[in-house]
Design a protein around this motif. Structure first.
Motif, PDB file in Angstrom:
ATOM      1  N   GLY A 145      10.112  -0.157  -9.462  1.00  0.00           N
ATOM      2  CA  GLY A 145      11.351   0.582  -9.647  1.00  0.00           C
ATOM      3  C   GLY A 145      11.426   1.738  -8.665  1.00  0.00           C
ATOM      4  N   LEU A 146      12.386   2.597  -8.866  1.00  0.00           N
ATOM      5  CA  LEU A 146      12.567   3.735  -7.965  1.00  0.00           C
ATOM      6  C   LEU A 146      11.394   4.697  -8.102  1.00  0.00           C
ATOM      7  CD1 LEU A 146      16.363   4.387  -8.588  1.00  0.00           C
ATOM      8  CD2 LEU A 146      15.313   3.160  -6.683  1.00  0.00           C
ATOM      9  N   PRO A 147      10.956   5.305  -6.994  1.00  0.00           N
ATOM     10  CA  PRO A 147       9.803   6.211  -7.051  1.00  0.00           C
ATOM     11  C   PRO A 147      10.108   7.482  -7.845  1.00  0.00           C
ATOM     12  CG  PRO A 147      10.836   6.262  -4.889  1.00  0.00           C
ATOM     13  CD  PRO A 147      11.492   5.146  -5.636  1.00  0.00           C
ATOM     14  N   GLU A 148       9.028   8.129  -8.324  1.00  0.00           N
ATOM     15  CA  GLU A 148       9.185   9.317  -9.159  1.00  0.00           C
ATOM     16  C   GLU A 148       9.834  10.478  -8.417  1.00  0.00           C
ATOM     17  OE1 GLU A 148       5.401  10.294 -10.707  1.00  0.00           O
ATOM     18  OE2 GLU A 148       5.191   8.466 -11.927  1.00  0.00           O
ATOM     19  N   MET A 159       0.823  -1.205   0.000  1.00  0.00           N
ATOM     20  CA  MET A 159       0.000   0.000   0.000  1.00  0.00           C
ATOM     21  C   MET A 159       0.861   1.260   0.000  1.00  0.00           C
ATOM     22  SD  MET A 159      -2.785  -1.473   2.744  1.00  0.00           S
ATOM     23  CE  MET A 159      -3.885  -0.073   2.827  1.00  0.00           C
ATOM     24  N   ILE A 160       2.038   1.162   0.606  1.00  0.00           N
ATOM     25  CA  ILE A 160       2.917   2.333   0.690  1.00  0.00           C
ATOM     26  C   ILE A 160       3.801   2.459  -0.547  1.00  0.00           C
ATOM     27  CG2 ILE A 160       4.877   3.321   1.951  1.00  0.00           C
ATOM     28  CD1 ILE A 160       3.635   2.168   4.513  1.00  0.00           C
ATOM     29  N   LEU A 161       4.471   1.376  -0.924  1.00  0.00           N
ATOM     30  CA  LEU A 161       5.461   1.448  -2.000  1.00  0.00           C
ATOM     31  C   LEU A 161       4.845   1.395  -3.399  1.00  0.00           C
ATOM     32  CD1 LEU A 161       8.225  -0.897  -0.520  1.00  0.00           C
ATOM     33  CD2 LEU A 161       8.236   1.602  -0.576  1.00  0.00           C
ATOM     34  N   ARG A 162       3.678   0.755  -3.517  1.00  0.00           N
ATOM     35  CA  ARG A 162       3.086   0.577  -4.842  1.00  0.00           C
ATOM     36  C   ARG A 162       1.703   1.208  -4.966  1.00  0.00           C
ATOM     37  NH1 ARG A 162       3.478  -5.497  -6.756  1.00  0.00           N
ATOM     38  NH2 ARG A 162       3.251  -4.477  -8.784  1.00  0.00           N
ATOM     39  N   ASP A 163       1.267   1.914  -3.910  1.00  0.00           N
ATOM     40  CA  ASP A 163      -0.051   2.570  -3.913  1.00  0.00           C
ATOM     41  C   ASP A 163      -1.176   1.581  -4.195  1.00  0.00           C
ATOM     42  OD1 ASP A 163       0.942   5.100  -3.325  1.00  0.00           O
ATOM     43  OD2 ASP A 163       1.366   5.531  -5.427  1.00  0.00           O
TER      44      ASP A 163
END
Length: 601
Positions: free
Chosen positions: A300-303, A195-199
C-alpha cells in the motif's frame, strides 16, 4: 491475443499517466544534466590538477595507485557520489511511477522526502547488488534506464568492429553472453524495487523476483519492454521527421522565414528530445511496477505519504505568477538566442584526409608498400600507418600486437628480429604482401611525396630508450617531410613533444568520458561514436586539433565536418574526397537540425 491487447493497454496507460509527472522528471533531469554532471566533471578535473596529473586514462591508473593516494581517495569519493546520485535518480523515478500506478497525486516535496528516506536505508548488500544491477546487468543487457550519470558509459564502435572482425566462435560467444545478460536482467528486475519499496532484504528480494519472472511472465515482460522501447523510439522519430519535413517546405517556399522557422523547429525538437528522455526513462519503471502489481508484490501507500499534503492545490499568488513569467521569459530568450546562434554560425569545415593503415577501398594489404603506392596517387593529406619496435631494436610497420591474424605466426613483433619479420607475408582480403621495415616504408613515402601520420604502438616489452632512439634516427626525415605522429600511450606522446617541440604530436583516445585531457600534445584522435561538439569546442579552446577515426560512410563524414573536426581517418579516401567536394557547402537549416539531433550530448 489477450497478451497483445494488455501490452497495448499498458502502453497507453503509461503514456497517458506519465504526462502529469513531466514536471518532476524534467526537474530531476535538469538538475542532473545542468548542475550535478558539470559539477562532478569539474571536480574530477580539479582533483587531477591538484595532484598534478594531466589525464585520466587506463595507463595513468598505475601512477595514481602508486604515487597519489590522496587523488585516489578523492576519485573514489567522487565515484561513490556518482553511485549515490544514480541510486537517488533510480529511487526518485521508481517512487514517481509507483504513485502513477496507484493513481495518487504526490507533490515534488514529498517525492524528494520519500527518496531521501530510502537513501538512509541503504545497506552494504544493497550497494553491492546495485553495482551489479546497474553497471553490469542492465547497461549491457539492453535495459538501462538512461541515467544521465551513466550516459557516458558506451561501448565504442571499435570494440564491436574488433569482435565482428574475428571468428564465428567469438561472435557466438558475445551473442550468448548478451542473451544471458538480458535473461538475468528480466529475472532480477523486481529485486531492487522490492528492496526499495518493501524494505526487503537482498536474498528475499532476489528470490521473490526470480519466482515472479519465470515461464510466461518472463516472455510477457520481455515483450512489453520491447513494445514500449519501440513505441517511444517511433514517436520521437516521427516527430523529428515531421518537423524536418515542415522546415524543408518553409525553406523551399518561404525562404525569408527560413531562420525564424528553423529556430521554432529547433525548440520543438528540443522539447521532443526532453519528452523522449522522460518516456524512455520512466517506461522501464512503469512496466516493472505494473508487473509487480499483477504479481501481488506491491504494498500500500508508504507511511511517509500524506494524502492531504499531496492533494491540496496551492493558490498561485501574484509573486509566484510573476516569478513564473520572469523565468519563462528568461528561459525563452536563452533558448532562442542559443538556437539562433547555432543555426546562423555553424558551417561545414574542410578536414584533412587521412588514409587508415595506408589503404583505400581495399586497394591492398594494410601497412604494405604496394598499398602505400596506390593510396599516395589519391593524394590524401596523410597516410596513417603503425610502427613497432623489433627484438633487435629496429622498427617494423605493423598494427597488431600479435602476428598470427595477418601472418599465421603466433608471436609478437618484438619477439622477432627485423630480418625475420621481413621474411613474413601479410595476407588480408585475398591479397598478400611482405612485412616491411619502417625505413623502407618511410623511403617509399618520401619518393611518392606522401606525408605520413606515424602511430607509435608502444608495448611493455619496448626497450627503455625506444622513444629516444626513434627520435634520434628519424627526427630530421619526419620534420623535412612534414609527417606527424600519434600514439595511444600518453607518456610516449609527452616524451615525443618534449624531445622535439617541433613535432606535431597526437594522443589517441578510444572514447570520450570527461572531455579532452590537459596535455602538451597538438591534437587528439578519437573514435567517432562518443565524439560530440562539446569535446571539439573544448579542445579548440585549448588550442588542440581533433582527428576522428574510422569514418567510412558519407553521412558520418558530413556530420563530422559539421561538428568541426580537423581531420578524418578513413578506409575509403575516394569517398571522403568526393564527400568533401559535394557536401562542403553551407548546409540547409534542416541539415543543421538533423546534425543537431544526431549529435546531442
Amino acid at each position: 491475443m489477450t497478451y497483445v491487447k494488455n501490452s497495448f493497454l499498458h502502453l497507453f496507460r503509461f503514456l497517458r499517466s506519465t504526462m502529469s509527472y513531466f514536471r518532476d522528471v524534467l526537474l530531476l533531469h535538469g538538475f542532473m544534466l545542468f548542475i550535478l554532471l558539470p559539477f562532478l566533471t569539474s571536480l574530477i578535473k580539479f582533483i587531477l590538477r591538484r595532484g598534478q596529473i594531466d589525464y585520466l586514462s587506463y595507463d595513468s591508473i598505475g601512477i595514481i595507485l602508486r604515487d597519489h593516494p590522496g587523488v585516489l581517495l578523492a576519485l573514489i569519493a567522487v565515484l561513490l557520489a556518482i553511485l549515490i546520485g544514480v541510486f537517488f535518480e533510480f529511487t526518485f523515478l521508481l517512487i514517481s511511477v509507483f504513485f502513477i500506478k496507484k493513481k495518487e497525486p504526490i507533490s515534488l516535496r514529498q517525492l524528494l522526502r520519500g527518496t531521501l528516506i530510502q537513501l538512509k536505508k541503504i545497506r552494504p548488500s544493497s550497494i553491492l547488488f546495485f553495482l551489479v544491477y546497474f553497471l553490469l546487468v542492465l547497461p549491457f543487457g539492453g535495459l538501462n534506464f538512461n541515467s544521465d550519470l551513466l550516459a557516458k558509459v558506451k561501448i565504442p564502435a571499435f570494440i564491436l568492429d574488433y569482435i565482428f572482425a574475428n571468428r564465428v566462435a567469438v561472435i557466438a560467444s558475445v551473442v550468448i553472453a548478451y542473451l544471458v545478460l538480458v535473461y538475468f536482467s528480466i529475472r532480477l528486475i523486481f529485486a531492487l524495487p522490492q528492496m526499495i519499496l518493501r524494505d526487503r532484504r537482498f536474498g528475499q528480494a532476489v528470490k521473490e523476483s526470480w519466482q515472479a519472472t519465470k515461464g510466461w511472465n518472463f516472455l510477457r515482460l520481455l515483450g512489453q519492454f520491447l513494445l514500449i522501447s519501440a513505441a517511444v523510439m517511433l514517436l520521437a522519430s516521427l516527430s523529428y521527421g515531421v518537423v524536418l519535413l515542415l522546415l524543408s517546405l518553409v525553406e523551399t517556399n518561404l525562404p525569408e522565414y527560413a531562420l525564424p522557422g528553423a529556430v521554432v523547429a529547433m525548440t520543438i525538437m528540443q522539447f521532443v528530445f526532453l519528452a523522449n528522455i522522460v518516456l524512455s526513462t520512466v517506461g522501464i519503471f512503469y512496466i516493472t511496477i505494473a508487473s509487480m502489481d499483477d504479481s501481488g508484490l506491491l504494498t500500500g501507500l508508504p507511511e511517509w505519504f500524506t494524502k492531504s499534503a499531496a492533494g491540496e492545490k496551492e493558490a498561485w499568488s501574484f509573486g509566484k505568477v510573476s516569478l513564473f513569467v520572469v523565468v519563462a521569459i528568461l528561459f525563452g530568450i536563452g533558448v532562442g538566442t542559443y538556437n539562433t546562434n547555432y543555426l546562423s554560425n555553424y558551417s561545414l569545415k574542410e578536414p584533412l584526409t587521412i588514409s587508415h593503415r595506408g589503404v583505400s577501398n581495399g586497394n591492398g594489404v594494410q601497412n604494405s608498400l604496394d598499398a602505400l603506392q596506390k593510396t599516395a596517387r589519391l593524394h590524401p593529406s596523410y597516410v596513417e600507418m603503425d610502427v613497432q619496435e623489433t627484438k633487435d631494436q629496429q622498427f617494423v610497420v605493423m598494427h597488431d600486437f600479435n602476428l598470427k591474424a595477418l601472418t599465421g605466426v603466433d608471436k609478437r613483433p618484438n619477439q622477432l628480429n627485423l630480418a625475420e619479420l621481413e621474411d613474413l607475408q601479410v595476407t588480408e582480403n585475398g591479397k598478400s604482401a611482405p612485412l616491411v621495415s619502417f625505413d623502407d616504408y618511410l623511403a617509399e613515402a618520401e619518393a611518392a611525396d606522401q606525408p605520413l601520420l606515424i602511430e607509435i604502438k608502444a608495448t611493455p616489452q619496448d626497450s627503455p630508450d625506444m622513444v629516444e632512439r626513434f627520435v634520434e634516427k628519424y627526427k630530421d626525415t619526419i620534420l623535412a617531410h612534414q609527417s606527424i605522429l600519434q600514439t595511444l600511450d600518453f607518456d610516449v606522446a609527452t616524451k615525443l613533444k618534449e624531445l622535439v617541440p617541433e613535432f606535431y604530436v597526437g594522443y589517441i583516445m578510444p572514447f570520450n568520458i570527461v572531455g579532452p585531457p590537459i596535455s602538451k600534445v597538438d591534437f587528439f584522435t578519437i573514435e567517432y561514436t562518443t565524439l560530440n561538439r562539446n569535446f571539439i569546442d573544448a579542445a579548440h579552446d585549448d588550442g588542440k586539433d581533433v582527428f576522428v577515426w574510422t569514418v567510412n560512410d558519407e553521412d558520418t563524414m558530413t556530420r563530422m565536418m559539421f561538428y568541426g573536426v580537423d581531420g578524418i581517418v578513413t578506409d575509403n579516401v575516394d569517398l571522403l574526397q568526393q564527400t568533401i567536394k559535394t557536401d562542403l557547402k553551407d548546409p540547409t537549416y534542416a541539415d543543421k537540425l538533423f546534425y543537431f539531433v544526431t549529435g546531442i550530448g
